[in-house]
Design a protein around this motif. Structure first.
Motif, PDB file in Angstrom:
ATOM      1  N   LEU A   1       0.804  -1.212   0.000  1.00 41.23           N
ATOM      2  CA  LEU A   1       0.000   0.000   0.000  1.00 41.23           C
ATOM      3  C   LEU A   1       0.839   1.265   0.000  1.00 41.23           C
ATOM      4  CD1 LEU A   1      -2.620  -1.091   2.654  1.00 41.23           C
ATOM      5  CD2 LEU A   1      -2.887  -1.085   0.191  1.00 41.23           C
ATOM      6  N   ALA A   2       2.121   1.153   0.211  1.00 41.21           N
ATOM      7  CA  ALA A   2       2.989   2.311   0.309  1.00 41.21           C
ATOM      8  C   ALA A   2       3.183   2.959  -1.056  1.00 41.21           C
ATOM      9  CB  ALA A   2       4.334   1.911   0.887  1.00 41.21           C
ATOM     10  N   ALA A   3       3.265   4.281  -1.018  1.00 39.44           N
ATOM     11  CA  ALA A   3       3.496   5.027  -2.252  1.00 39.44           C
ATOM     12  C   ALA A   3       4.996   5.155  -2.491  1.00 39.44           C
ATOM     13  CB  ALA A   3       2.868   6.409  -2.144  1.00 39.44           C
ATOM     14  N   PRO A   4       5.466   4.815  -3.698  1.00 37.99           N
ATOM     15  CA  PRO A   4       6.886   5.006  -3.987  1.00 37.99           C
ATOM     16  C   PRO A   4       7.214   6.500  -3.962  1.00 37.99           C
ATOM     17  CG  PRO A   4       5.766   3.910  -5.829  1.00 37.99           C
ATOM     18  CD  PRO A   4       4.742   4.246  -4.803  1.00 37.99           C
ATOM     19  N   ILE A   5       8.418   6.823  -3.532  1.00 40.23           N
ATOM     20  CA  ILE A   5       8.869   8.208  -3.547  1.00 40.23           C
ATOM     21  C   ILE A   5      10.195   8.279  -4.294  1.00 40.23           C
ATOM     22  CG2 ILE A   5       7.658   8.891  -1.432  1.00 40.23           C
ATOM     23  CD1 ILE A   5      10.336   8.585   0.061  1.00 40.23           C
ATOM     24  N   ASP A   6      10.488   9.454  -4.827  1.00 41.99           N
ATOM     25  CA  ASP A   6      11.721   9.669  -5.573  1.00 41.99           C
ATOM     26  C   ASP A   6      12.634  10.554  -4.735  1.00 41.99           C
ATOM     27  OD1 ASP A   6      13.702   9.899  -7.449  1.00 41.99           O
ATOM     28  OD2 ASP A   6      12.540  11.120  -8.842  1.00 41.99           O
ATOM     29  N   ILE A   7      13.626   9.940  -4.116  1.00 40.81           N
ATOM     30  CA  ILE A   7      14.582  10.682  -3.297  1.00 40.81           C
ATOM     31  C   ILE A   7      15.987  10.306  -3.723  1.00 40.81           C
ATOM     32  CG2 ILE A   7      13.046  10.917  -1.305  1.00 40.81           C
ATOM     33  CD1 ILE A   7      14.516   8.576   0.010  1.00 40.81           C
ATOM     34  N   GLY A   8      16.922  11.159  -3.381  1.00 42.34           N
ATOM     35  CA  GLY A   8      18.326  10.864  -3.643  1.00 42.34           C
ATOM     36  C   GLY A   8      18.737  11.125  -5.076  1.00 42.34           C
ATOM     37  N   PRO A   9      19.952  10.712  -5.413  1.00 36.95           N
ATOM     38  CA  PRO A   9      20.488  10.949  -6.759  1.00 36.95           C
ATOM     39  C   PRO A   9      19.615  10.301  -7.836  1.00 36.95           C
ATOM     40  CG  PRO A   9      22.150   9.932  -5.331  1.00 36.95           C
ATOM     41  CD  PRO A   9      20.881   9.966  -4.571  1.00 36.95           C
ATOM     42  N   ALA A  10      19.527  10.950  -8.959  1.00 39.07           N
ATOM     43  CA  ALA A  10      18.700  10.465 -10.066  1.00 39.07           C
ATOM     44  C   ALA A  10      19.317   9.235 -10.721  1.00 39.07           C
ATOM     45  CB  ALA A  10      18.525  11.564 -11.108  1.00 39.07           C
TER      46      ALA A  10
END
Length: 186
Positions: free
Chosen positions: A21-30
């Motif tokens: 159920l968790a939403a992916p997040i975009d963190i850190g280096p690309a």
């Protein structure tokens, strides 16, 4: 009809694991960029480097909050033991990094039979270089300096090939997702 949809959604939420159920997040280096160098030591206090930790294809680098006090991190670190052999067979090393001291990590590794490197970043230098310090903990708080939990899959030369992170510190990508992600890489 609306109440039926709500009831089905509620029932589904109760049956699915929290990670689903968790939403992916975009963190850190690309993805596609060079990852920052490691400024950490292993549990014995020796400097750690990507070159030493990586397999022929690269490294799966897991950032956790604490092996000492975070039960979600402890469970993830223990669960990652099941991935070590499969990752090695695919050409990847495995390491986990936290702000814990080398002593804390050595004790946890011995107690829980962790066979992959646990890295110490007590000043959060690598955590900050990756841009993943959890901002909710101010200076003076016991958790100040912890990372947001994340997994970076790095090539042998340090390029971010993939990354996995989910919203909230309780949610961690399962080992199956890590192995599937590695399997899809060129």
């Amino acid at each position: 009809m609306r109440s039926l949809v709500f009831a089905l959604a509620a029932a589904t939420a109760l049956l699915l694991p929290a990670a689903a159920l968790a939403a992916p997040i975009d963190i850190g280096p690309a993805v596609g960029t060079k990852a920052p160098a490691l400024a950490a030591t292993d549990a014995a206090g020796a400097p750690a480097s990507l070159r030493d930790l990586a397999g022929p294809r690269g490294l799966v680098l897991v950032f956790v909050r604490s092996a000492r006090w975070c039960p979600f991190c402890q469970a993830q670190l223990i669960d990652l033991r099941t991935a070590q052999g499969a990752l090695k067979a695919k050409g990847y090393g495995l390491a986990a990094l936290s702000y814990d001291s080398p002593e804390v990590l050595a004790q946890f590794a011995a107690r829980r039979d962790i066979g992959y490197p646990l890295l110490s970043d007590p000043r959060s230098a690598t955590i900050d270089a990756y841009g993943i310090r959890d901002p909710q903990y101010p200076p003076g708080h016991m958790a100040h300096g912890v990372p947001q939990p994340a997994i970076f899959i790095l090539s042998r030369d340090g390029v971010v090939q993939a990354k996995l992170a989910e919203e909230g510190y309780r949610n961690r990508p399962p080992v199956t997702v890590i192995l599937e992600t590695v399997s899809r890489l060129p």
